[in-house]
Write a protein that holds these residues in place. Structure first.
Motif, PDB file in Angstrom:
ATOM      1  N   GLY A  19       0.816  -1.214   0.000  1.00  0.00           N
ATOM      2  CA  GLY A  19       0.000   0.000   0.000  1.00  0.00           C
ATOM      3  C   GLY A  19       0.847   1.260   0.000  1.00  0.00           C
ATOM      4  O   GLY A  19       0.541   2.237  -0.693  1.00  0.00           O
ATOM      5  N   ARG A  22       2.245   1.721  -3.513  1.00  0.00           N
ATOM      6  CA  ARG A  22       1.191   2.191  -4.431  1.00  0.00           C
ATOM      7  C   ARG A  22       0.822   3.642  -4.155  1.00  0.00           C
ATOM      8  O   ARG A  22       0.650   4.445  -5.064  1.00  0.00           O
ATOM      9  N   LEU A  23       0.678   3.992  -2.886  1.00  0.00           N
ATOM     10  CA  LEU A  23       0.303   5.361  -2.533  1.00  0.00           C
ATOM     11  C   LEU A  23       1.364   6.348  -3.028  1.00  0.00           C
ATOM     12  O   LEU A  23       1.034   7.362  -3.668  1.00  0.00           O
ATOM     13  N   GLU A  26       0.942   6.569  -6.823  1.00  0.00           N
ATOM     14  CA  GLU A  26      -0.291   7.193  -7.331  1.00  0.00           C
ATOM     15  C   GLU A  26      -0.381   8.678  -6.975  1.00  0.00           C
ATOM     16  O   GLU A  26      -0.833   9.492  -7.779  1.00  0.00           O
ATOM     17  N   ASN A  27       0.009   9.033  -5.767  1.00  0.00           N
ATOM     18  CA  ASN A  27      -0.104  10.425  -5.315  1.00  0.00           C
ATOM     19  C   ASN A  27       1.231  11.176  -5.393  1.00  0.00           C
ATOM     20  O   ASN A  27       1.419  12.201  -4.726  1.00  0.00           O
ATOM     21  N   LEU A  30       1.304  15.143  -6.074  1.00  0.00           N
ATOM     22  CA  LEU A  30       0.646  15.852  -4.985  1.00  0.00           C
ATOM     23  C   LEU A  30       1.524  15.857  -3.735  1.00  0.00           C
ATOM     24  O   LEU A  30       1.680  16.887  -3.056  1.00  0.00           O
ATOM     25  N   ILE A  31       2.103  14.708  -3.442  1.00  0.00           N
ATOM     26  CA  ILE A  31       2.956  14.605  -2.252  1.00  0.00           C
ATOM     27  C   ILE A  31       4.197  15.489  -2.397  1.00  0.00           C
ATOM     28  O   ILE A  31       4.605  16.167  -1.443  1.00  0.00           O
ATOM     29  N   ARG A  33       4.372  18.251  -4.066  1.00  0.00           N
ATOM     30  CA  ARG A  33       3.942  19.643  -3.859  1.00  0.00           C
ATOM     31  C   ARG A  33       3.769  19.922  -2.372  1.00  0.00           C
ATOM     32  O   ARG A  33       4.147  20.978  -1.865  1.00  0.00           O
ATOM     33  N   ARG A  34       3.158  18.978  -1.688  1.00  0.00           N
ATOM     34  CA  ARG A  34       2.883  19.208  -0.262  1.00  0.00           C
ATOM     35  C   ARG A  34       4.149  19.136   0.578  1.00  0.00           C
ATOM     36  O   ARG A  34       4.323  19.897   1.529  1.00  0.00           O
ATOM     37  N   GLY A 306      -4.786   0.742   2.708  1.00  0.00           N
ATOM     38  CA  GLY A 306      -4.876   2.160   2.345  1.00  0.00           C
ATOM     39  C   GLY A 306      -4.725   3.080   3.540  1.00  0.00           C
ATOM     40  O   GLY A 306      -3.839   3.950   3.570  1.00  0.00           O
ATOM     41  N   SER A 310      -1.581   5.503   4.429  1.00  0.00           N
ATOM     42  CA  SER A 310      -1.811   6.954   4.560  1.00  0.00           C
ATOM     43  C   SER A 310      -1.086   7.506   5.780  1.00  0.00           C
ATOM     44  O   SER A 310      -0.453   8.574   5.721  1.00  0.00           O
ATOM     45  N   VAL A 313       2.811   7.396   5.293  1.00  0.00           N
ATOM     46  CA  VAL A 313       3.295   8.434   4.387  1.00  0.00           C
ATOM     47  C   VAL A 313       3.106   9.828   5.008  1.00  0.00           C
ATOM     48  O   VAL A 313       3.909  10.734   4.752  1.00  0.00           O
TER      49      VAL A 313
END
Lengths: 429, 429
Positions: A19, A22-23, A26-27, A30-31, A33-34, A306, A310, A313
């Motif tokens: 997970g 994959r996270l 996939e993100n 966005l990650i 940027r954050r 998931g 979360s 990460v």
């Protein structure tokens, strides 16, 4: 221009490890940027290299000996191996000794060795983070460590084990008994083949001891948690509780007071209007009671690939941002060594259920034991024989010290009138 | 040896300002242990120096001109003055320009000037923090900025105004109408003498625009929030909703999608099993839906001296610990300028209530307008005349585009059959 990537070495490629990969994939944008920089897994270790996990690991360094991940070319090691000792602990020690950050979902290891690891992280000046260790995806470690940090916390209560809550909710909704629902939960993957860590409350107790440390500024004290589980709860108990305006939940309670630190995981009767009463299925929730903020509730998914990824990460993002500090909300040296509180002195109301033989004098015997122990009865219900043939007697006591209830049960020990062990559930005040 | 104190200058000595001073005093030692250093208020500014606030201000520097607090001998300025512009904004600008950290509870100022202030803070390399600006004591800014940071957020929903929720809960529990309960709320101090900012949804919209910015990585866009309030909700609407399995709540909804950023504050029908349906009284709650974590719920006290002070001091502890970064979860330059989504294209179910004249043909007229606009009716209930003499017709539609509902209402505009404005509430999906 974006800063250098945060490089991550990952131990354990089970559901949660997969997970995390994959996270982060996939993100990814966005990650970055954050976090202000990319976060990249660069090395992995797991038991079986050849296993098909549906993941592309071709770009990652493979390390056979998990402990050697500590020396991979990475800034942070993520440990998703599990187990209080063994490879997980060896990796944690090696990583911190190597001056790298360490992120883990391993509540058992933290409950047993958190203090040692916290001290090692401080000495090395590196982050030790474990949001995923308690209540899965819910940011409750952060919520207590930072969000509620201005408050003296009086009490923390929580539904910390999704398996138990799934089983109790299902028993409640369908009036089914424990063993039956457990088998279904196992078939659905909500319970392990050997479910004892979950259903006997040990997993929740690990988590509670971590929360208590952060909430109260005390050293993690897992051995002092009073633990019991839900094996002995009957559908009939849930029905009686409902008739009285309560739901049955496995609740972890931690409270710091003049008498010491009280920690308990136990089946409780929760008033229907309490936030924890609305928590159904595999959901987790934690309520913190602060002297300025009042009651804060954090709720969400307590397990699963998931939600757990979360939380892992989120810790990595904190590290990538450079926003981290001591693991247990204050330096290990500042944590107090709290004495365990004597639960006998606690005042509360209790639900007691007896399975009794259907004959003259049984109620009188129970009532006399209560009277002699100084337990005041608020209500007593005897229902006809249940399918197993026993007669059930359910008692709700007035508020009083727990030692009186314990004494009453002691007086009844070995009585010929009882056909099984009595069940004692506390009523959450 | 403990590090130097974090020195704080405080503007505004109303309920919240007084709460901050009391909290920092009462929890002084605990905060110093958690933050690694003491946090001390050294200077204050407020309108009336002579007013008795029950606080000992004798050790603090008094600054008459609020803006001059920016130049007090302090590391951080806390602004609790309020107002989108005026002294609060002048102080924010002066503080950041002076290279000092800034902590505020001022949602109106952030909704209007957050981008400018975020950029100024980045330029100066100092913290800009505002946990107390949204949902009082609940650490939801932190929950989104950090706790859920690994996730692409699909939607944020929240009960963001305690006054409205208090009024709606009371209307529900006691079957009373709006004006009656508002008067009571004002008497109890749960509503302002001029309550329009609260009951017309503006306060919630300020907060929603801040949450949306952090959740979606978009610039704060308060002018694009569709806002309406709760003035026109009748006890009869709440009763109809309850009969259908819903509670009525003022809900803020923000959603980012291909069509742009959608932001709305509106009275909604919330399904009874949704977490927001359990939120009663002045409590606030926020639900964030992430692509890995699923649904996260944060709940607690949304206002009041204690909870708001708790959030302000949590920000100060983050600063004292050195654990802070960009205000809106990413640098201001990285925030996207999201176009407002066209709400007409949104699909959903609607509750529509008409007050109508009690005569032949009225239902046919309404039904025809629905049909001609393409609105499919799931249920229609007409009840006898209410105490005011009107007849109420309540319709629940099947799922469909909002523009069809708008068109149906447009067709009925000016109809002699209607004795008042129709009420349109969305059904939270």
């Amino acid at each position: 221009m974006m800063a250098d990537a945060l490089k991550v070495a990952l131990a354990g490629l089970g559901t949660v490890g997969g997970g995390v990969i994959r996270l982060l994939d996939e993100n990814r944008d966005l990650i970055a940027r954050r976090a202000g920089r990319p976060i990249e897994v660069v090395a992995v270790s797991a038991r079986d290299r050849s296993k098909d996990r549906g993941l592309d690991l071709s770009q990652l360094a493979w390390v056979d000996d998990t402990t050697q991940l500590a020396h991979a070319d990475a800034d942070v090691v993520v440990e998703l191996v599990g187990g209080a000792d063994g490879p997980a602990l060896a990796l944690a020690r090696a990583t911190l000794a190597a001056g790298k950050g360490f992120v883990t979902a391993n509540k058992a290891m933290l409950a047993h060795h958190g203090l040692e690891l916290g001290a090692a992280a401080e000495q090395a000046g590196v982050p030790l983070k474990f949001e995923a260790a308690v209540a899965g995806g819910i940011p409750v470690i952060k919520g207590l460590r930072e969000g509620a940090a201005a408050n003296a916390i009086g009490r923390v209560t929580g539904i910390l084990n999704g398996t138990c809550n799934f089983i109790l909710s299902r028993m409640e909704a369908e009036s089914r008994d424990f063993a039956d629902v457990l088998a279904e939960a196992q078939a659905l993957g909500f319970a392990e083949a050997d479910p004892s860590f979950d259903i006997d409350g040990v997993d929740a107790a690990h988590k509670l001891s971590i929360l208590a440390s952060i909430a109260f500024g005390t050293r993690p004290a897992f051995p002092n948690v009073q633990v019991s589980g839900i094996r002995h709860v009957l559908a009939a108990d849930i029905a009686e509780a409902a008739a009285l305006g309560y739901r049955v939940r496995l609740v972890g309670v931690a409270e710091a007071g003049a008498g010491g630190l009280f920690q308990r995981v136990h089946a409780h009767l929760v008033p229907a209007d309490h936030p924890l009463a609305h928590v159904t299925g595999a959901t987790n929730a934690v309520v913190a009671e602060g002297n300025y903020v009042g009651r804060l509730l954090f709720q969400g998914a307590g397990a699963g690939a998931g939600p757990t990824a979360s939380a892992v990460v989120a810790d990595l993002i904190d590290i990538a941002r450079g926003e981290f500090g001591t693991a247990f909300a204050m330096p290990v040296d500042a944590l107090a060594a709290a004495e365990p509180a004597d639960s006998g002195e606690r005042r509360g109301r209790a639900y007691l259920r007896f399975a009794v033989a259907d004959r003259v004098g049984v109620l009188a015997e129970i009532a006399a034991a209560m009277r002699d122990a100084g337990v005041s009865i608020e209500s007593l219900i005897q229902r006809g024989a249940n399918p197993g043939g026993d007669v059930l007697v359910a008692i709700v006591t007035h508020e009083g010290p727990e030692r009186c209830v314990a004494s009453a049960l002691e007086r009844l020990r070995g009585s010929q009138s009882l056909t099984g062990e009595p069940l004692w559930m506390h009523i959450l005040g």
